[in-house]
Design a protein around this motif. Structure first.
Motif, mmCIF file in Angstrom:
data_model
loop_
_atom_site.group_PDB
_atom_site.id
_atom_site.type_symbol
_atom_site.label_atom_id
_atom_site.label_comp_id
_atom_site.label_asym_id
_atom_site.label_seq_id
_atom_site.Cartn_x
_atom_site.Cartn_y
_atom_site.Cartn_z
ATOM 1 N N SER A 231 0.816 -1.215 0.000
ATOM 2 C CA SER A 231 0.000 0.000 0.000
ATOM 3 C C SER A 231 0.846 1.260 0.000
ATOM 4 C CB SER A 231 -0.935 0.012 1.223
ATOM 5 O OG SER A 231 -0.193 -0.044 2.427
ATOM 6 N N LYS A 234 2.504 4.047 -4.757
ATOM 7 C CA LYS A 234 1.436 4.885 -5.300
ATOM 8 C C LYS A 234 0.712 4.210 -6.464
ATOM 9 C CE LYS A 234 0.436 9.588 -6.874
ATOM 10 N NZ LYS A 234 -0.603 9.750 -5.840
ATOM 11 N N GLU A 237 -2.523 2.201 -5.764
ATOM 12 C CA GLU A 237 -3.708 2.822 -5.188
ATOM 13 C C GLU A 237 -4.984 2.465 -5.932
ATOM 14 O OE1 GLU A 237 -3.018 7.002 -4.892
ATOM 15 O OE2 GLU A 237 -1.501 6.802 -3.298
ATOM 16 N N MET A 247 -7.407 4.160 2.762
ATOM 17 C CA MET A 247 -6.090 3.967 3.353
ATOM 18 C C MET A 247 -6.183 3.824 4.868
ATOM 19 S SD MET A 247 -4.221 3.812 0.719
ATOM 20 C CE MET A 247 -2.550 3.875 1.354
#
Length: 304
Positions: A231, A234, A237, A247
């Motif tokens: 996670s 980037k 995502e 998140m």
């Protein structure tokens, strides 16, 4: 004797239609194709990430550098393959072919892959090799225990970059880290259920949680592919957002069925083997599927 799959780099796109298996990986613009040779289409069309491309250009000559093992007989080859989650073997008529140096040039870039070389006629015959060939064996499950071959025209046109793509796109382990390249092999797998651990690798608890996730993976070999999604990256995502996770809800487990796009999630504070087992067993039995959660969400909205 292992089943050999001869794949062509030139597989036309018209022979590789889209399937539902691309659902959560579609956010990374990865197309899942039912053909067993799908990954070789990407050998000629996909570009490696800058980091991987740089690694392909570099070779490690330092002390302790990994070297391919010489496999002189069938027993040695069988034991070599059985001892590795992923093994790559160059089967050659002799050691003068350029592909020998190609294997040496990429071996340092794949520390989690075992490399071997054999010129023994009995070994080549055992694995149905009739010409110079590079084969990949992955033992992530009995279902996927297949021999993937690069030979013929594909072998002759191979360079270090293509060989690296071939290995990385099929480099499936007990727990495989998700990225744009490994997604090819994951969705080409015959195992339709994927369990994702979505967690930041920079977390101080990561290694301990990964270890328990690997232990849980052993309980479902042949039934579920276990996948790590960092996670903290980037580019991941969009893949995470497919599961409607914020998140703030991470780390979490997400399970996905490629055949019908059903899925479910479970936010967690840590990975526990029993918890993972119960989550997977419940999904396999059809309990707690995401469609039930969506029905609940719709009801809540109506009440509001």
């Amino acid at each position: 004797m292992p089943q050999s799959i001869n794949c062509r780099v030139g597989c036309p796109e018209s022979e590789a239609p889209n399937t539902k298996a691309r659902a959560w990986s579609e956010s990374r613009k990865m197309e899942a194709m039912p053909s067993r040779c799908l990954f070789l289409l990407f050998l000629s069309t996909c570009k490696l990430s800058p980091e991987v491309a740089a690694e392909v250009q570099e070779s490690s000559d330092g002390p302790g550098a990994q070297e391919p093992m010489q496999l002189t007989d069938v027993q040695a080859a069988m034991e070599f393959i059985a001892a590795a989650e992923v093994a790559v073997i160059g089967f050659f008529q002799d050691l003068e072919v350029p592909a020998v140096s190609l294997i040496h040039s990429v071996v340092q870039n794949f520390q989690d892959v075992s490399f071997g070389i054999s010129t023994a006629s009995e070994v080549l015959a055992h694995y149905n090799i009739t010409g110079n060939t590079i084969s990949l064996f992955r033992l992530v499950s009995q279902v996927d225990n297949k021999q993937l071959d690069l030979k013929g025209e594909d072998f002759e046109s191979m360079d270090a970059t293509k060989l690296s793509r071939f290995i990385e796109s099929n480099n499936l382990h007990l727990v495989t880290e998700y990225n744009a390249i490994t997604a090819i092999g994951l969705f080409n797998s015959m195992i339709p259920i994927h369990l994702l651990l979505i967690m930041n690798k920079a977390s101080s608890e990561f290694e301990e949680n990964l270890h328990r996730f690997q232990e849980a993976a052993k309980l479902f070999q042949g039934r579920i592919l276990f996948i790590l999604v960092d996670s903290g990256v980037k580019q991941n995502e969009k893949a995470i957002s497919f599961f409607k996770l914020k998140m703030s809800e991470l780390p979490a487990l997400a399970i996905y069925q490629t055949l019908d796009d059903t899925w479910d999630t479970l936010p967690i504070t840590e990975v526990l083997v029993e918890q993972v087992q119960n989550f997977c067993d419940g999904f396999l039995k059809g309990k707690g599927l995401r469609e039930n959660h969506e029905a609940e969400e719709k009801t809540s909205k109506v009440e509001l």
